[in-house]
Design a protein around this motif. Structure first.
Motif, PDB file in Angstrom:
ATOM      1  N   ASP A 172       0.813  -1.212   0.000  1.00 50.42           N
ATOM      2  CA  ASP A 172       0.000   0.000   0.000  1.00 50.42           C
ATOM      3  C   ASP A 172       0.849   1.266   0.000  1.00 50.42           C
ATOM      4  O   ASP A 172       0.343   2.359   0.259  1.00 50.42           O
ATOM      5  N   TYR A 196       1.219  11.603  -4.133  1.00 50.29           N
ATOM      6  CA  TYR A 196       0.562  10.763  -5.136  1.00 50.29           C
ATOM      7  C   TYR A 196      -0.529  11.557  -5.856  1.00 50.29           C
ATOM      8  O   TYR A 196      -0.640  11.503  -7.092  1.00 50.29           O
ATOM      9  N   THR A 236      -0.327   4.190 -11.030  1.00 51.11           N
ATOM     10  CA  THR A 236      -1.211   3.023 -10.956  1.00 51.11           C
ATOM     11  C   THR A 236      -1.917   2.940  -9.611  1.00 51.11           C
ATOM     12  O   THR A 236      -3.136   2.793  -9.528  1.00 51.11           O
ATOM     13  N   ASP A 237      -1.163   3.034  -8.540  1.00 54.56           N
ATOM     14  CA  ASP A 237      -1.695   3.031  -7.180  1.00 54.56           C
ATOM     15  C   ASP A 237      -0.556   3.440  -6.248  1.00 54.56           C
ATOM     16  O   ASP A 237       0.568   3.678  -6.694  1.00 54.56           O
ATOM     17  N   GLU A 238      -0.833   3.523  -4.947  1.00 60.57           N
ATOM     18  CA  GLU A 238       0.177   4.017  -4.015  1.00 60.57           C
ATOM     19  C   GLU A 238       1.325   3.037  -3.829  1.00 60.57           C
ATOM     20  O   GLU A 238       2.463   3.443  -3.537  1.00 60.57           O
TER      21      GLU A 238
END
Length: 284
Positions: A172, A196, A236-238
């Motif tokens: 995460d 982010y 894309t994500d964290e």
């Protein structure tokens, strides 16, 4: 040839044996082949060699799809893998035992669920993969030094950053902070989210600026994406943001520092390294 153990963490005696078996000439050549290691002073190079010996004594490397693993390949991968933990507890890499190396990109089955609940299965070519509780898989073509790559790209550091992220929980973007009394989890989460979100906002601006006749997936669009401080994959994500930030931090840190100084400063605290020398000496 270098020897290998299947243990989670090798004994001190085994590590000392491994360190003595690292050929000095090969060690010097390996350091020189990775330009981002030139900043290290003599003490840091010695510390990196000790970390590398621990890694080589503690992990197995397996060639796949016909890949033959030489001492040069093993040492190159180990050196890159150990740079992030140069001043961290090597135990953060425990709980798994193997690195699998393919000659080039390898195929991974994927599945995604769309907004309607339909699952789509497909196969994706990858340069690296870190399995939770399992091995790290690498493409030697993408991990080897000397080939032209985008600035800040380093698949080895990327995948090992995922291992740090996964050590005590899900991926995460928040690695364990147990050994970092000066970094509160709330602080990390806040800086991570702000940084982010700033990347996402900048990416939206860039994508809006790409002319309609230019395919965003084509090489022609690279001119616009090059304005980002990180590879677009970081959006894309964290978890990917942390991994991409980590490889840029060690390999090509200046754009990251200029665009996200707060995030860069937090990474210097976490890794206890400052590739740009932007602040006071860090506690080891």
């Amino acid at each position: 040839m270098l020897g290998w153990l299947f243990a989670r963490g090798a004994s001190k005696h085994r590590v000392e044996q491994m360190q003595a078996r690292i050929n000095p000439e090969l060690w010097t050549q390996t350091l020189a082949s990775h330009a981002f290691l030139a900043r290290l002073n003599e003490d840091e190079r010695d510390a990196l060699r000790a970390r590398t010996a621990w890694f080589l004594a503690s992990k197995t490397m397996t060639g796949a799809a016909g890949q033959v693993l030489t001492d040069e390949i093993r040492l190159s991968i180990a050196v890159q893998a150990c740079l992030p933990i140069l001043y961290l507890d090597p135990g953060l890499y425990e709980g798994w035992s193997e690195v699998i190396v393919y000659p080039g990109g390898f195929l991974i089955p994927r599945s995604d669920m769309d907004e309607d609940g339909v699952v789509h299965e497909y196969v994706e070519e990858a340069a690296g993969e870190a399995w939770d509780g399992g091995p790290i898989v690498l493409s030697w073509e993408d991990a080897s030094p000397g080939l032209a790559r985008p600035a800040g790209f380093n698949v080895v550091i990327h995948e090992f950053a995922h291992k740090l992220d996964l050590q005590y929980g899900q991926a995460d973007g928040m690695p364990s902070l147990h050994a970092h009394a000066g970094i509160r989890p709330r602080l990390w989460r806040g800086v991570l989210e702000r940084s982010y979100d700033a990347l996402l906002a900048r990416l939206e601006e860039i994508e809006a600026a790409i002319p309609p006749d230019v395919d965003p997936e084509s090489e022609e669009a690279d001119h616009w994406y090059a304005q980002l401080p990180l590879d677009p994959y970081a959006a894309t994500d964290e978890a990917e943001f942390f991994a991409v930030s980590s490889e840029a931090f060690f390999v090509h840190p200046e754009p990251l520092w200029r665009a996200m100084p707060e995030w860069y400063a937090l990474l210097t605290q976490y890794y206890r390294q400052d590739p740009l020398g932007t602040g006071p000496a860090l506690p080891r």
